[in-house]
Design a protein around this motif. Structure first.
Motif, mmCIF file in Angstrom:
data_model
loop_
_atom_site.group_PDB
_atom_site.id
_atom_site.type_symbol
_atom_site.label_atom_id
_atom_site.label_comp_id
_atom_site.label_asym_id
_atom_site.label_seq_id
_atom_site.Cartn_x
_atom_site.Cartn_y
_atom_site.Cartn_z
ATOM 1 N N ASP A 117 34.253 47.748 37.986
ATOM 2 C CA ASP A 117 33.782 46.862 39.050
ATOM 3 C C ASP A 117 34.935 46.447 39.954
ATOM 4 O OD1 ASP A 117 31.058 46.713 38.180
ATOM 5 O OD2 ASP A 117 31.656 45.299 36.616
ATOM 6 N N LEU A 118 36.120 46.343 39.340
ATOM 7 C CA LEU A 118 37.303 45.892 40.079
ATOM 8 C C LEU A 118 38.533 46.641 39.591
ATOM 9 C CD1 LEU A 118 38.799 43.820 41.979
ATOM 10 C CD2 LEU A 118 39.064 42.397 39.918
ATOM 11 N N LEU A 119 39.307 47.144 40.538
ATOM 12 C CA LEU A 119 40.608 47.740 40.251
ATOM 13 C C LEU A 119 41.671 46.970 41.018
ATOM 14 C CD1 LEU A 119 42.331 50.190 39.112
ATOM 15 C CD2 LEU A 119 41.992 51.227 41.373
ATOM 16 N N THR A 120 42.739 46.580 40.314
ATOM 17 C CA THR A 120 43.880 45.942 40.978
ATOM 18 C C THR A 120 45.169 46.584 40.481
ATOM 19 O OG1 THR A 120 43.988 44.211 39.274
ATOM 20 C CG2 THR A 120 42.718 43.717 41.286
ATOM 21 N N GLN A 121 46.280 46.131 41.050
ATOM 22 C CA GLN A 121 47.568 46.696 40.631
ATOM 23 C C GLN A 121 47.894 46.327 39.193
ATOM 24 O OE1 GLN A 121 51.294 46.300 43.078
ATOM 25 N NE2 GLN A 121 52.056 45.245 41.253
ATOM 26 N N SER A 122 47.899 45.008 38.885
ATOM 27 C CA SER A 122 48.354 44.553 37.572
ATOM 28 C C SER A 122 47.943 43.096 37.371
ATOM 29 C CB SER A 122 49.882 44.681 37.450
ATOM 30 O OG SER A 122 50.531 44.021 38.528
ATOM 31 N N GLU A 123 48.010 42.659 36.121
ATOM 32 C CA GLU A 123 47.781 41.250 35.807
ATOM 33 C C GLU A 123 49.103 40.507 35.839
ATOM 34 O OE1 GLU A 123 44.216 40.235 32.975
ATOM 35 O OE2 GLU A 123 45.441 41.790 32.023
ATOM 36 N N TYR A 153 43.799 25.111 38.180
ATOM 37 C CA TYR A 153 44.944 25.338 37.293
ATOM 38 C C TYR A 153 44.705 26.482 36.301
ATOM 39 C CZ TYR A 153 46.084 20.950 39.442
ATOM 40 O OH TYR A 153 46.334 19.971 40.382
ATOM 41 N N TYR A 154 43.809 27.383 36.658
ATOM 42 C CA TYR A 154 43.586 28.602 35.876
ATOM 43 C C TYR A 154 44.915 29.364 35.785
ATOM 44 C CZ TYR A 154 41.493 33.147 34.644
ATOM 45 O OH TYR A 154 41.156 34.327 34.033
ATOM 46 N N PRO A 155 45.302 29.867 34.603
ATOM 47 C CA PRO A 155 46.686 30.330 34.397
ATOM 48 C C PRO A 155 47.017 31.766 34.768
ATOM 49 C CG PRO A 155 45.495 30.363 32.325
ATOM 50 C CD PRO A 155 44.540 29.801 33.348
ATOM 51 N N GLU A 156 46.044 32.608 35.121
ATOM 52 C CA GLU A 156 46.345 34.016 35.349
ATOM 53 C C GLU A 156 45.908 34.469 36.733
ATOM 54 O OE1 GLU A 156 45.975 36.598 31.588
ATOM 55 O OE2 GLU A 156 44.425 35.071 31.339
ATOM 56 N N SER A 157 46.418 35.630 37.123
ATOM 57 C CA SER A 157 46.063 36.177 38.445
ATOM 58 C C SER A 157 46.225 37.684 38.424
ATOM 59 C CB SER A 157 46.944 35.562 39.536
ATOM 60 O OG SER A 157 48.296 35.927 39.344
ATOM 61 N N PHE A 158 45.757 38.315 39.486
ATOM 62 C CA PHE A 158 45.980 39.746 39.689
ATOM 63 C C PHE A 158 46.980 39.930 40.825
ATOM 64 C CE2 PHE A 158 41.533 40.386 37.999
ATOM 65 C CZ PHE A 158 41.912 41.125 36.883
ATOM 66 N N ASN A 159 47.884 40.902 40.673
ATOM 67 C CA ASN A 159 48.658 41.353 41.818
ATOM 68 C C ASN A 159 47.743 42.236 42.658
ATOM 69 O OD1 ASN A 159 50.376 43.171 43.475
ATOM 70 N ND2 ASN A 159 52.040 42.051 42.502
ATOM 71 N N CYS A 160 47.563 41.877 43.909
ATOM 72 C CA CYS A 160 46.582 42.545 44.769
ATOM 73 C C CYS A 160 47.216 43.550 45.715
ATOM 74 C CB CYS A 160 45.777 41.499 45.543
ATOM 75 S SG CYS A 160 44.700 40.513 44.475
ATOM 76 N N GLY A 161 48.295 44.202 45.276
ATOM 77 C CA GLY A 161 48.874 45.292 46.066
ATOM 78 C C GLY A 161 47.861 46.393 46.308
#
Length: 282
Positions: A117-123, A153-161
């Motif tokens: 459903d979703l592809l990103t660079q990295s967590e 204040y959610y602790p994680e994200s995706f690098n959206c390169g």
């Protein structure tokens, strides 16, 4: 939902946040990024404004869509706004890559036709943070009652390169959350004062980049209920080298003009010559 070939990759260049002194390296990076995207056989298009279309006119995009002139003048600090604005216009399954992302290995195309459903660079999480940018950006937004129940204040994200969304519900919720949060921030009379106070207090210990939260953190939180995939895993620096993936994602690239020139010259000397002849390469 499996994405069918041909792969559609899009760049965005919204020139309003672009500093003049960073333009030469920006042009070089877009040229390298374009070269590698075409090398994998993708259709490559550009979303930009009038100035961006002129700046990148030396690149033979399959399509140039001048739609970022429509971005309101009061958008400040939300530098990913142009990317998300263009994403809204793009078909489901289109792949956005930043202008400083180089897909050197053509086999990376396999990620764009895989089942997700979703592809990103990295967590990204605590282990990649070297200053207080994440926390300061959260504080700058400062909205507790966020759209769609987001946790500030959610602790994680995706690098959206790289971002590819194949699920219509995910795309709708993500864009809705982003644009509503930007509207709420700009409508908040205390927002700019809060930003100034944080910068005055913390100085160079971190910068305020609201899109780390609105673009990257929100996407991670929303996507928990969907099938996600990342290109890079584990030690992402080693994995990137192994897979032929480069993302010049920090401001350090603007001090690397000669090196980036050399990279492009080795790929396409004629293209480098065109850039050097440009009135924007001064």
């Amino acid at each position: 939902m499996k994405k069918m070939s041909p792969i559609r990759i899009f760049h965005t260049l919204w020139t309003k946040p672009l500093k003049k002194e960073r333009t030469p390296v920006t042009l070089l990076c877009y040229a390298i990024s374009f070269h590698y995207a075409k090398q994998m056989g993708a259709e490559v298009v550009l979303h930009t404004d009038d100035l961006g279309a002129e700046m990148l006119s030396f690149l033979p995009y399959d399509e140039v869509i001048v739609d970022l002139n429509e971005i309101p003048e009061n958008i400040t600090r939300f530098w990913a706004y142009g990317k998300l604005y263009a994403t809204k216009q793009e078909p489901l399954g289109s792949v956005h890559i930043d202008g400083d992302v180089f897909l050197k290995n053509p086999s990376l195309a396999d990620y764009f036709i895989s089942d997700h459903d979703l592809l990103t660079q990295s967590e990204e999480g605590d282990d990649w943070r070297t200053d207080y940018t994440y926390e300061l950006s959260q504080s700058a937004i400062g909205i507790e009652d966020l759209p769609n129940g987001m946790n500030l204040y959610y602790p994680e994200s995706f690098n959206c390169g790289v971002v590819q969304i194949n699920n219509a519900d995910l795309k709708k919720k993500y864009l809705d959350t982003y644009f509503k949060t930007v509207e709420l921030s700009l409508a908040d009379p205390t927002y700019e004062g809060r930003v100034k106070k944080i910068i005055d207090r913390f100085g160079d210990k971190g910068s305020i980049i609201p899109d780390i939260i609105t673009e990257q953190q929100f996407l991670h939180e929303i996507a928990r209920d969907y099938k996600t995939q990342t290109i890079l895993n584990g030690n992402i620096r080693i994995d990137a080298l192994t897979k032929g993936y480069t993302h010049l994602c920090t401001a350090a690239k603007y001090e690397m003009q000669q090196e980036v020139e050399r990279m492009l010259g080795e790929l396409d000397q004629q293209l480098l010559n065109k850039i050097k002849d440009s009135k924007f390469y001064k």
